[in-house]
Every structure is written in C-alpha cells, then in structure tokens.
Motif scaffolding. Structure first.
Motif, PDB file in Angstrom:
ATOM      1  N   ILE A  16      96.043  33.803 -20.841  1.00  0.00           N
ATOM      2  CA  ILE A  16      94.638  33.488 -20.596  1.00  0.00           C
ATOM      3  C   ILE A  16      94.474  32.023 -20.192  1.00  0.00           C
ATOM      4  CG2 ILE A  16      92.378  33.262 -21.716  1.00  0.00           C
ATOM      5  CD1 ILE A  16      93.162  35.884 -23.268  1.00  0.00           C
ATOM      6  N   ASP A  17      95.209  31.126 -20.836  1.00  0.00           N
ATOM      7  CA  ASP A  17      95.138  29.711 -20.449  1.00  0.00           C
ATOM      8  C   ASP A  17      95.555  29.532 -18.992  1.00  0.00           C
ATOM      9  OD1 ASP A  17      94.198  28.849 -22.891  1.00  0.00           O
ATOM     10  OD2 ASP A  17      96.156  28.215 -23.638  1.00  0.00           O
ATOM     11  N   ARG A  18      96.578  30.246 -18.571  1.00  0.00           N
ATOM     12  CA  ARG A  18      97.012  30.178 -17.171  1.00  0.00           C
ATOM     13  C   ARG A  18      95.930  30.729 -16.248  1.00  0.00           C
ATOM     14  NH1 ARG A  18     101.381  33.184 -13.984  1.00  0.00           N
ATOM     15  NH2 ARG A  18     101.687  31.769 -12.247  1.00  0.00           N
ATOM     16  N   MET A  19      95.287  31.810 -16.682  1.00  0.00           N
ATOM     17  CA  MET A  19      94.191  32.375 -15.896  1.00  0.00           C
ATOM     18  C   MET A  19      93.059  31.370 -15.740  1.00  0.00           C
ATOM     19  SD  MET A  19      93.849  36.283 -17.328  1.00  0.00           S
ATOM     20  CE  MET A  19      92.216  36.384 -16.690  1.00  0.00           C
ATOM     21  N   LEU A  20      92.717  30.703 -16.823  1.00  0.00           N
ATOM     22  CA  LEU A  20      91.635  29.725 -16.780  1.00  0.00           C
ATOM     23  C   LEU A  20      91.972  28.590 -15.816  1.00  0.00           C
ATOM     24  CD1 LEU A  20      90.680  29.561 -20.572  1.00  0.00           C
ATOM     25  CD2 LEU A  20      89.361  30.617 -18.720  1.00  0.00           C
ATOM     26  N   ALA A  21      93.206  28.138 -15.860  1.00  0.00           N
ATOM     27  CA  ALA A  21      93.632  27.068 -14.953  1.00  0.00           C
ATOM     28  C   ALA A  21      93.589  27.539 -13.503  1.00  0.00           C
ATOM     29  CB  ALA A  21      95.032  26.592 -15.322  1.00  0.00           C
ATOM     30  N   LYS A  22      94.096  28.736 -13.236  1.00  0.00           N
ATOM     31  CA  LYS A  22      94.114  29.265 -11.864  1.00  0.00           C
ATOM     32  C   LYS A  22      92.714  29.532 -11.324  1.00  0.00           C
ATOM     33  CE  LYS A  22      98.413  29.654 -10.602  1.00  0.00           C
ATOM     34  NZ  LYS A  22      98.923  29.066  -9.378  1.00  0.00           N
ATOM     35  N   ASP A  31      86.739  23.065 -27.071  1.00  0.00           N
ATOM     36  CA  ASP A  31      85.898  24.083 -27.706  1.00  0.00           C
ATOM     37  C   ASP A  31      85.488  25.164 -26.710  1.00  0.00           C
ATOM     38  OD1 ASP A  31      86.019  22.893 -30.202  1.00  0.00           O
ATOM     39  OD2 ASP A  31      84.102  21.838 -29.979  1.00  0.00           O
ATOM     40  N   GLU A  32      85.128  24.745 -25.499  1.00  0.00           N
ATOM     41  CA  GLU A  32      84.770  25.716 -24.465  1.00  0.00           C
ATOM     42  C   GLU A  32      85.976  26.575 -24.092  1.00  0.00           C
ATOM     43  OE1 GLU A  32      81.272  23.354 -22.002  1.00  0.00           O
ATOM     44  OE2 GLU A  32      83.367  22.779 -21.656  1.00  0.00           O
ATOM     45  N   ARG A  33      87.151  25.942 -24.002  1.00  0.00           N
ATOM     46  CA  ARG A  33      88.380  26.690 -23.690  1.00  0.00           C
ATOM     47  C   ARG A  33      88.665  27.718 -24.784  1.00  0.00           C
ATOM     48  NH1 ARG A  33      92.334  26.360 -20.362  1.00  0.00           N
ATOM     49  NH2 ARG A  33      91.755  24.309 -19.578  1.00  0.00           N
ATOM     50  N   ARG A  34      88.523  27.293 -26.028  1.00  0.00           N
ATOM     51  CA  ARG A  34      88.783  28.199 -27.155  1.00  0.00           C
ATOM     52  C   ARG A  34      87.794  29.362 -27.134  1.00  0.00           C
ATOM     53  NH1 ARG A  34      90.230  24.814 -30.544  1.00  0.00           N
ATOM     54  NH2 ARG A  34      88.209  23.857 -30.918  1.00  0.00           N
ATOM     55  N   GLU A  35      86.522  29.079 -26.846  1.00  0.00           N
ATOM     56  CA  GLU A  35      85.509  30.131 -26.784  1.00  0.00           C
ATOM     57  C   GLU A  35      85.801  31.112 -25.647  1.00  0.00           C
ATOM     58  OE1 GLU A  35      80.742  30.594 -26.003  1.00  0.00           O
ATOM     59  OE2 GLU A  35      81.448  28.795 -27.030  1.00  0.00           O
ATOM     60  N   GLN A  39      86.786  35.072 -26.019  1.00  0.00           N
ATOM     61  CA  GLN A  39      86.040  36.119 -25.314  1.00  0.00           C
ATOM     62  C   GLN A  39      86.970  36.979 -24.463  1.00  0.00           C
ATOM     63  OE1 GLN A  39      83.120  33.948 -23.061  1.00  0.00           O
ATOM     64  NE2 GLN A  39      81.818  33.564 -24.839  1.00  0.00           N
ATOM     65  N   MET A  40      87.873  36.321 -23.754  1.00  0.00           N
ATOM     66  CA  MET A  40      88.784  37.061 -22.874  1.00  0.00           C
ATOM     67  C   MET A  40      89.761  37.904 -23.683  1.00  0.00           C
ATOM     68  SD  MET A  40      89.333  34.208 -19.932  1.00  0.00           S
ATOM     69  CE  MET A  40      89.703  35.217 -18.500  1.00  0.00           C
ATOM     70  N   ARG A  41      90.254  37.375 -24.798  1.00  0.00           N
ATOM     71  CA  ARG A  41      91.137  38.168 -25.664  1.00  0.00           C
ATOM     72  C   ARG A  41      90.412  39.381 -26.208  1.00  0.00           C
ATOM     73  NH1 ARG A  41      94.881  35.203 -29.983  1.00  0.00           N
ATOM     74  NH2 ARG A  41      95.240  37.359 -30.527  1.00  0.00           N
ATOM     75  N   ALA A  42      89.140  39.184 -26.582  1.00  0.00           N
ATOM     76  CA  ALA A  42      88.344  40.297 -27.105  1.00  0.00           C
ATOM     77  C   ALA A  42      88.149  41.382 -26.057  1.00  0.00           C
ATOM     78  CB  ALA A  42      86.989  39.784 -27.600  1.00  0.00           C
TER      79      ALA A  42
END
Length: 112
Positions: A16-22, A31-35, A39-42
């Motif tokens: 998911i972190d890679r997805m967010l970066a891409k 905090d926004e990244r964690r949120e 959400q994406m994991r859920a």
C-alpha cells in the motif's frame, strides 16, 4: 538481536505504501498516510480473503464451514486448514492485488 517475523500485515502495508507513492500521494503527513493505509487495508483484506475462499473446491468449502461452526479458539486450526488444503492461492491473491493496484494507482494518474 532477535529476528523479526515478517507478517502478512507488514507485506500489505509495504504494498500500500508503494501504491501511495506511485499514485503521487507523497506530500502527506504520517497521520494521513496511516489513515489512508488503514482504509486501503480495510478494503483489500476482505477481497483477498474472498479470493482465497473462492479458490477452494466445494468439498473444502463444506469442511471450512464445519470448522468455522466450532466453539472456542480456532484460529490455528483455520490457518492449518488453509495450509493443508492443497489449493494454490497465489494466482487468486495476485489477481486481487493487481486489480486493486489498477483501481488505485492507474486511475490516479500513476504509472506501472
């Protein structure tokens, strides 16, 4: 130093972190990244679970249903069931993750 066990959750978080970066979400707070990650994991985890269950043959679905009806702590038994089921889940999980990537990265203007 003890070796840290890599968990499914850690792998999903890295994905998911890679997805967010891409997808260009690099200027966000932790905090926004964690949120976003939560959400994406859920959203992703139930899709993966559904794909794994759908990969089971009918006889194994009946067996799983019986296992899930048992009382008490059955997490280890359920994990053992999936490990010993003889089903190769890789393709089903890969398909879900590629679809999820495409929905969140390619539609957000990211490449790959």
């Amino acid at each position: 130093m003890p070796i840290k066990k890599i968990t499914q959750g850690m792998l999903l978080d890295a994905f998911i972190d890679r997805m967010l970066a891409k997808s260009g979400k690099t200027n966000i707070t932790s905090d926004e990244r964690r949120e976003l990650r939560d959400q994406m994991r859920a959203e992703l985890e139930p899709r993966i679970e559904r794909a794994i269950i759908e990969a089971l043959p009918d006889a194994k679905l009946v067996e799983l249903d019986e296992l899930l009806k048992r009382e008490g702590e059955i997490d280890d038994e359920v994990e053992k069931f999936f490990v010993e089921s003889g089903v190769d889940y890789d393709k089903a999980v890969e398909k879900v993750m590629v679809e999820f990537w495409n929905e969140h990265v390619n539609t957000a203007g990211g490449q790959e």
